[in-house]
Design an enzyme around this catalytic site. Structure first.
Site, PDB file in Angstrom:
ATOM      1  CE  LYS A 191      -3.745  -2.277  -0.364  1.00 55.34           C
ATOM      2  NZ  LYS A 191      -4.611  -2.976   0.557  1.00 55.34           N
TER       3      LYS A 191
HETATM    4  C1  LIG Z   1      -5.647  -4.037   0.869  1.00 60.30           C
HETATM    5  C2  LIG Z   1      -7.093  -3.761   0.932  1.00 60.30           C
HETATM    6  C3  LIG Z   1      -7.838  -3.970   2.100  1.00 60.30           C
HETATM    7  C4  LIG Z   1      -7.316  -4.712   3.285  1.00 60.30           C
HETATM    8  O1  LIG Z   1      -6.193  -4.163   3.853  1.00 60.30           O
HETATM    9  P1  LIG Z   1      -5.425  -5.022   4.955  1.00 60.30           P
HETATM   10  O2  LIG Z   1      -4.608  -3.983   5.697  1.00 60.30           O
HETATM   11  O3  LIG Z   1      -4.573  -6.001   4.213  1.00 60.30           O
HETATM   12  O4  LIG Z   1      -6.420  -5.677   5.820  1.00 60.30           O
HETATM   13  C5  LIG Z   1      -9.157  -3.557   2.127  1.00 60.30           C
HETATM   14  N1  LIG Z   1      -9.739  -2.998   1.049  1.00 60.30           N
HETATM   15  C6  LIG Z   1      -9.064  -2.805  -0.096  1.00 60.30           C
HETATM   16  C7  LIG Z   1      -9.781  -2.144  -1.239  1.00 60.30           C
HETATM   17  C8  LIG Z   1      -7.732  -3.206  -0.205  1.00 60.30           C
HETATM   18  O5  LIG Z   1      -7.077  -3.067  -1.362  1.00 60.30           O
END
Ligand SMILES: *Cc1c(COP(=O)(O)O)cnc(C)c1O
Length: 395
Positions: A191
């Site tokens: 991210k």
């Molecule tokens: C990555 C992601 C999540 C979940 O994030 P985590 O920190 O891995 O739980 C939720 N929604 C979207 C759209 C994502 O891309």
């Protein structure tokens, strides 16, 4: 077939970790306090200050943040929660955790987001909440959505997993994730900022913050610590059946540095997306690729750079394009396989024709590598790869 590339494989995603993050994590390791502690508290404060939220709760994932937000809204069995079909598993599974029903809706074919109008049109008396997703970092028009939803008393959690640090509206508007009753950010490895695994729940509502904090750590009341401070630090009270969602201080230390670098990392992503668009437009296959939409107010976070292939003008499908690029040493991905096409949701009765836009666009999306540290040469290599794979496949 094209010759396999001699160059190293170009990864689809790669974290930007400097000596600062390494030093910050080492300091925590040397301090002897590894789990939730002073670094986590500081990360929460800094994050809340940055986005302009009253409360921020650091967690081990955005999934945890979404779950706790809906739990704090009081979502339970018999409730419906609206979720766009174009998203990751997490956005909808948290609804099912609570025994409620995810009501999937179609998305806008340009932004791949659910529009405020489509969300409002899906509301029924059973609708308790809405999960809004800012796909790729292209923010939903939250001012418009909140104007439509607030009179209806429906709670909104913003899945801002792709949308940090993005301000909606011109000239430094409000951060995506701070319009709804709660917002969830992800610090997963790929991210826009990362703690390896991690997430943040933000809200201005003290009742939501208190409930989410309680449930984030076994339903153990922290007030008990204050009330019984005199009787020693061993005392606690279990108020409810909670979860184990807390963030470690190693992760928070990393998060503090990444937060400090967030604008630098965003600038790099913006620069890369602009280079991609210019290069693709100037390429010999520009007529075979639709560029991702940009926002009019410069609020795109560019977590992902998602192109659309003109598949009707090609003799190969998207999967073969991805395979062709892979053979040239270029990693790509697909964001997302719409939820309604997955076996679990098919078993729940969803069919491809329920959401024609998502079903259609799914066949032609391709996410190209985008991460700070990618060079101009890397972008050239990806676009040359697209020319090599798409050019000969022209219908
Ligand atoms: C990555 C992601 C999540 C979940 O994030 P985590 O920190 O891995 O739980 C939720 N929604 C979207 C759209 C994502 O891309």
């Amino acid at each position: 077939m094209t010759e396999p590339s001699a160059q190293p494989f170009l990864l689809f995603a790669y974290p930007s970790i400097t000596d600062r993050e390494k030093k910050a994590v080492m300091e925590v390791l040397d301090s002897g306090w590894l789990t939730t502690g002073p670094k986590t508290k500081l990360f929460e404060q800094r994050f809340a200050d940055t986005v302009g939220a009253r409360f921020a709760i650091a967690l081990n994932s955005a999934t945890a943040a979404l779950h706790l937000a809906l739990e704090a809204f009081g979502v339970s069995e018999g409730d419906d929660v609206i979720v766009p079909t174009w998203t990751f598993a997490a956005s909808a599974e948290v609804v099912a955790y609570l025994g409620a029903r995810p009501v999937l809706i179609d998305v806008d074919p340009v932004t791949l987001n659910a529009t405020p109008e489509a969300i409002v049109a899906a509301i029924t008396p059973a609708t308790k909440a809405v999960v809004v997703v800012h796909i790729a970092g292209y923010p939903v028009d939250m001012a418009r959505l909140m104007e439509l939803l607030e009179p209806l008393g429906i709670s909104v959690v913003e899945d801002s997993a792709h949308a940090f640090p993005t301000r909606i509206g011109s000239a430094g508007g409000r951060f995506a994730g701070t319009f709804g009753r709660a917002g969830a950010y992800s610090f997963y490895a790929t991210k826009t900022i990362t703690t390896g695994e991690g997430g943040m729940l933000v809200t201005d509502d003290p009742a939501i913050a208190d409930r989410a904090r309680l449930m984030s750590l076994h339903g153990i009341s922290r007030n008990a610590w204050n009330r019984y401070a005199g009787s020693g630090s061993w005392y606690y009270e279990i108020e409810d059946v909670g979860y184990k969602y807390n963030m470690t201080d190693m992760a928070a230390a990393m998060g503090l540095v990444q937060l400090d670098r967030a604008d630098e990392l965003l600038a790099a992503r913006r620069d890369l997306s602009a280079r991609y668009s210019a290069k693709i437009l100037a390429s010999s296959v520009s007529d075979l690729i639709d560029l991702p939409a940009d926002t009019p107010d410069g609020s795109h976070a560019w977590h992902l750079y998602v192109v659309r292939l003109q598949t009707e003008r090609l003799r190969i499908d998207r999967g073969q394009v991805a395979d062709g690029l892979k053979a040239l040493g270029i990693g790509t991905s697909v964001h997302f396989i719409p939820l309604h096409l997955h076996p679990y949701y098919v078993r729940k009765g969803f069919v491809a024709t329920d959401f024609p836009m998502a079903t259609r666009e799914y066949e032609r999306v391709l996410s190209l590598p985008i991460w700070p540290g990618l060079t101009g040469n890397d972008i050239d290599r990806v676009v040359s790869g697209l020319e090599a794979v798409l050019g000969p496949a022209r219908a």
